[in-house]
Enzyme design. Structure first.
Site, PDB file in Angstrom:
ATOM      1  N   ASN A  65       0.839  -1.215   0.000  1.00 28.38           N
ATOM      2  CA  ASN A  65       0.000   0.000   0.000  1.00 28.38           C
ATOM      3  C   ASN A  65       0.865   1.254   0.000  1.00 28.38           C
ATOM      4  O   ASN A  65       0.520   2.247  -0.648  1.00 28.38           O
ATOM      5  CB  ASN A  65      -0.943   0.004   1.205  1.00 28.38           C
ATOM      6  CG  ASN A  65      -2.173  -0.846   0.961  1.00 28.38           C
ATOM      7  OD1 ASN A  65      -3.048  -0.467   0.182  1.00 28.38           O
ATOM      8  ND2 ASN A  65      -2.226  -2.003   1.589  1.00 28.38           N
ATOM      9  N   ARG A  73       3.246   0.387  25.871  1.00 27.16           N
ATOM     10  CA  ARG A  73       2.553   1.069  24.772  1.00 27.16           C
ATOM     11  C   ARG A  73       2.645   2.589  24.868  1.00 27.16           C
ATOM     12  O   ARG A  73       2.833   3.284  23.879  1.00 27.16           O
ATOM     13  CB  ARG A  73       1.069   0.692  24.791  1.00 27.16           C
ATOM     14  CG  ARG A  73       0.743  -0.424  23.867  1.00 27.16           C
ATOM     15  CD  ARG A  73      -0.736  -0.733  23.785  1.00 27.16           C
ATOM     16  NE  ARG A  73      -0.883  -2.154  23.571  1.00 27.16           N
ATOM     17  CZ  ARG A  73      -0.563  -2.789  22.440  1.00 27.16           C
ATOM     18  NH1 ARG A  73      -0.124  -2.125  21.400  1.00 27.16           N
ATOM     19  NH2 ARG A  73      -0.692  -4.089  22.337  1.00 27.16           N
ATOM     20  N   LEU A 112      -3.012   1.180  18.950  1.00 28.03           N
ATOM     21  CA  LEU A 112      -2.537   2.503  19.364  1.00 28.03           C
ATOM     22  C   LEU A 112      -3.293   2.976  20.600  1.00 28.03           C
ATOM     23  O   LEU A 112      -4.482   2.688  20.757  1.00 28.03           O
ATOM     24  CB  LEU A 112      -2.729   3.487  18.210  1.00 28.03           C
ATOM     25  CG  LEU A 112      -1.894   3.137  16.967  1.00 28.03           C
ATOM     26  CD1 LEU A 112      -2.418   3.866  15.739  1.00 28.03           C
ATOM     27  CD2 LEU A 112      -0.429   3.448  17.203  1.00 28.03           C
ATOM     28  N   ASN A 115      -6.665   4.723   8.130  1.00 25.07           N
ATOM     29  CA  ASN A 115      -6.198   3.335   8.144  1.00 25.07           C
ATOM     30  C   ASN A 115      -6.883   2.596   7.007  1.00 25.07           C
ATOM     31  O   ASN A 115      -7.962   2.994   6.551  1.00 25.07           O
ATOM     32  CB  ASN A 115      -6.573   2.674   9.480  1.00 25.07           C
ATOM     33  CG  ASN A 115      -6.085   1.239   9.572  1.00 25.07           C
ATOM     34  OD1 ASN A 115      -4.962   0.924   9.157  1.00 25.07           O
ATOM     35  ND2 ASN A 115      -6.910   0.353  10.118  1.00 25.07           N
ATOM     36  N   HIS A 168      -8.224  -1.284   6.094  1.00 30.21           N
ATOM     37  CA  HIS A 168      -8.502  -2.557   6.766  1.00 30.21           C
ATOM     38  C   HIS A 168      -9.147  -3.509   5.759  1.00 30.21           C
ATOM     39  O   HIS A 168     -10.130  -3.148   5.098  1.00 30.21           O
ATOM     40  CB  HIS A 168      -9.441  -2.330   7.952  1.00 30.21           C
ATOM     41  CG  HIS A 168      -9.725  -3.591   8.696  1.00 30.21           C
ATOM     42  ND1 HIS A 168      -8.804  -4.170   9.546  1.00 30.21           N
ATOM     43  CD2 HIS A 168     -10.793  -4.417   8.699  1.00 30.21           C
ATOM     44  CE1 HIS A 168      -9.311  -5.290  10.044  1.00 30.21           C
ATOM     45  NE2 HIS A 168     -10.519  -5.466   9.532  1.00 30.21           N
ATOM     46  N   THR A 188     -10.120   6.143  15.015  1.00 33.18           N
ATOM     47  CA  THR A 188     -10.609   6.598  16.315  1.00 33.18           C
ATOM     48  C   THR A 188     -10.110   5.586  17.346  1.00 33.18           C
ATOM     49  O   THR A 188      -9.587   4.531  16.965  1.00 33.18           O
ATOM     50  CB  THR A 188     -12.154   6.663  16.329  1.00 33.18           C
ATOM     51  OG1 THR A 188     -12.653   5.341  16.120  1.00 33.18           O
ATOM     52  CG2 THR A 188     -12.698   7.609  15.274  1.00 33.18           C
ATOM     53  N   GLU A 223     -11.446   3.325  18.928  1.00 37.22           N
ATOM     54  CA  GLU A 223     -11.988   1.965  18.798  1.00 37.22           C
ATOM     55  C   GLU A 223     -11.293   1.243  17.639  1.00 37.22           C
ATOM     56  O   GLU A 223     -11.301   1.751  16.504  1.00 37.22           O
ATOM     57  CB  GLU A 223     -13.498   2.049  18.537  1.00 37.22           C
ATOM     58  CG  GLU A 223     -14.185   0.708  18.571  1.00 37.22           C
ATOM     59  CD  GLU A 223     -15.607   0.785  18.005  1.00 37.22           C
ATOM     60  OE1 GLU A 223     -16.162  -0.255  17.677  1.00 37.22           O
ATOM     61  OE2 GLU A 223     -16.130   1.918  17.872  1.00 37.22           O
ATOM     62  N   ASP A 235     -10.284  -0.433  14.490  1.00 31.27           N
ATOM     63  CA  ASP A 235     -10.957  -0.610  13.193  1.00 31.27           C
ATOM     64  C   ASP A 235     -12.407  -0.127  13.236  1.00 31.27           C
ATOM     65  O   ASP A 235     -13.262  -0.602  12.489  1.00 31.27           O
ATOM     66  CB  ASP A 235     -10.910  -2.079  12.743  1.00 31.27           C
ATOM     67  CG  ASP A 235      -9.487  -2.580  12.567  1.00 31.27           C
ATOM     68  OD1 ASP A 235      -8.620  -1.789  12.149  1.00 31.27           O
ATOM     69  OD2 ASP A 235      -9.229  -3.768  12.862  1.00 31.27           O
TER      70      ASP A 235
HETATM   71  C1  GRF Z   1      -3.126  -4.849   3.988  1.00 30.62           C
HETATM   72  O1  GRF Z   1      -3.956  -5.941   3.721  1.00 30.62           O
HETATM   73  C2  GRF Z   1      -3.855  -3.811   4.791  1.00 30.62           C
HETATM   74  O2  GRF Z   1      -5.204  -3.730   4.483  1.00 30.62           O
HETATM   75  C3  GRF Z   1      -3.675  -4.329   6.188  1.00 30.62           C
HETATM   76  O3  GRF Z   1      -2.370  -4.840   6.221  1.00 30.62           O
HETATM   77  C4  GRF Z   1      -1.973  -5.225   4.912  1.00 30.62           C
HETATM   78  C5  GRF Z   1      -0.714  -4.481   4.594  1.00 30.62           C
HETATM   79  O4  GRF Z   1      -0.166  -4.868   3.371  1.00 30.62           O
HETATM   80  N1  GRF Z   1      -3.935  -3.299   7.153  1.00 30.62           N
HETATM   81  P1  GRF Z   1       1.043  -4.045   2.742  1.00 30.62           P
HETATM   82  O5  GRF Z   1       2.139  -3.998   3.803  1.00 30.62           O
HETATM   83  O6  GRF Z   1       0.546  -2.677   2.384  1.00 30.62           O
HETATM   84  O7  GRF Z   1       1.453  -4.844   1.550  1.00 30.62           O
END
Ligand code: GRF
Length: 214
Positions: free
Chosen positions: A16, A67, A95, A109, A111, A143, A145, A147
């Site tokens: 990503n 943490r 976090l 984020n 997810h 936030t 919570e 995800d």
């Molecule tokens: C992805 O599936 C993302 O949605 C999740 O962790 C994974 C990260 O993949 N939070 P990358 O490191 O971006 O390849």
């Protein structure tokens, strides 16, 4: 045009992150990656950043007593780059509320599920085991919570007969790489804001799943 400065937090392969690096390479893309920070040394995401001349830092969570201490140092490290937006891209840490509150409305984020379905880990396996017809991915504001913050954008990925965690994850990642740069663009253009606990796109409150992009 003043570009939106983003700091990307990673823990792993950084595909990503790569999608964001590629998006930022376009001259008209409104954001620039100021730094990439990993809580794990030696991960491939760091190499991806370095290959593009992006500043990197490693903050190994195992070197901290807890943490709170880790998050305090992480916050210092992030804020040294004066970001407008913090982007969690496969950052595998829970976090603290104080940290999240500090970046409220300016931290996203991604997810790999159609939130609110399957917060937490092993989302692909859980979707397959539940016999779901569709799975997908969500970008959301962070936030306290886990995800649980307001969704910004979702992409749906149909399950196929014989899907394994790996085959499904691979198809979900294709969508992740499309929607994350898009969400960051919206934020950078001022079209996406968090207000009174809700995500707004172009002045309109978004429905629970955010913008459905496919
Ligand atoms: C992805 O599936 C993302 O949605 C999740 O962790 C994974 C990260 O993949 N939070 P990358 O490191 O971006 O390849």
């Amino acid at each position: 045009m003043k570009k939106t400065r983003i700091v990307v937090l990673i823990s792993g392969s950084g595909s990503n992150l790569q999608a964001l690096i590629d998006a930022c390479a376009a001259p008209d893309y409104p954001a620039v990656i100021a730094a990439v920070i990993s809580n794990r040394p030696g991960v491939f995401g760091l190499t991806r950043a370095q290959n593009h001349g992006i500043t990197t830092a490693v903050l190994d969570h195992r070197q901290f007593s807890g943490r709170e201490e880790f998050d305090a140092e992480l916050q210092r490290s992030i804020d040294a780059h004066h970001p407008d937006l913090v982007v969690l891209a496969g950052f595998m840490r829970i976090l603290t509320a104080g940290f999240v509150t500090h970046y409220l409305g300016r931290m996203l984020n991604i997810h790999p599920s159609l939130l609110p379905l399957y917060p937490g880990l092993h989302t692909h396996r859980r979707a397959i085991e539940a016999g779901d017809k569709t799975h997908g991915v969500t970008v959301h504001f962070v936030t306290p919570e886990l995800d649980g913050g307001p969704a910004v954008i979702q992409a749906v990925v149909p399950l196929q007969a014989g899907d394994t965690e790996e085959t499904l994850a691979k198809r979900v990642l294709v969508e992740e790489h499309k929607i994350y740069p898009r969400a960051v663009r919206w934020f950078a253009e001022g079209r996406l804001v968090l207000k009174h606990g809700r995500a707004y796109y172009q002045g309109e409150p978004l429905p629970p799943g955010g913008v459905r992009c496919n």
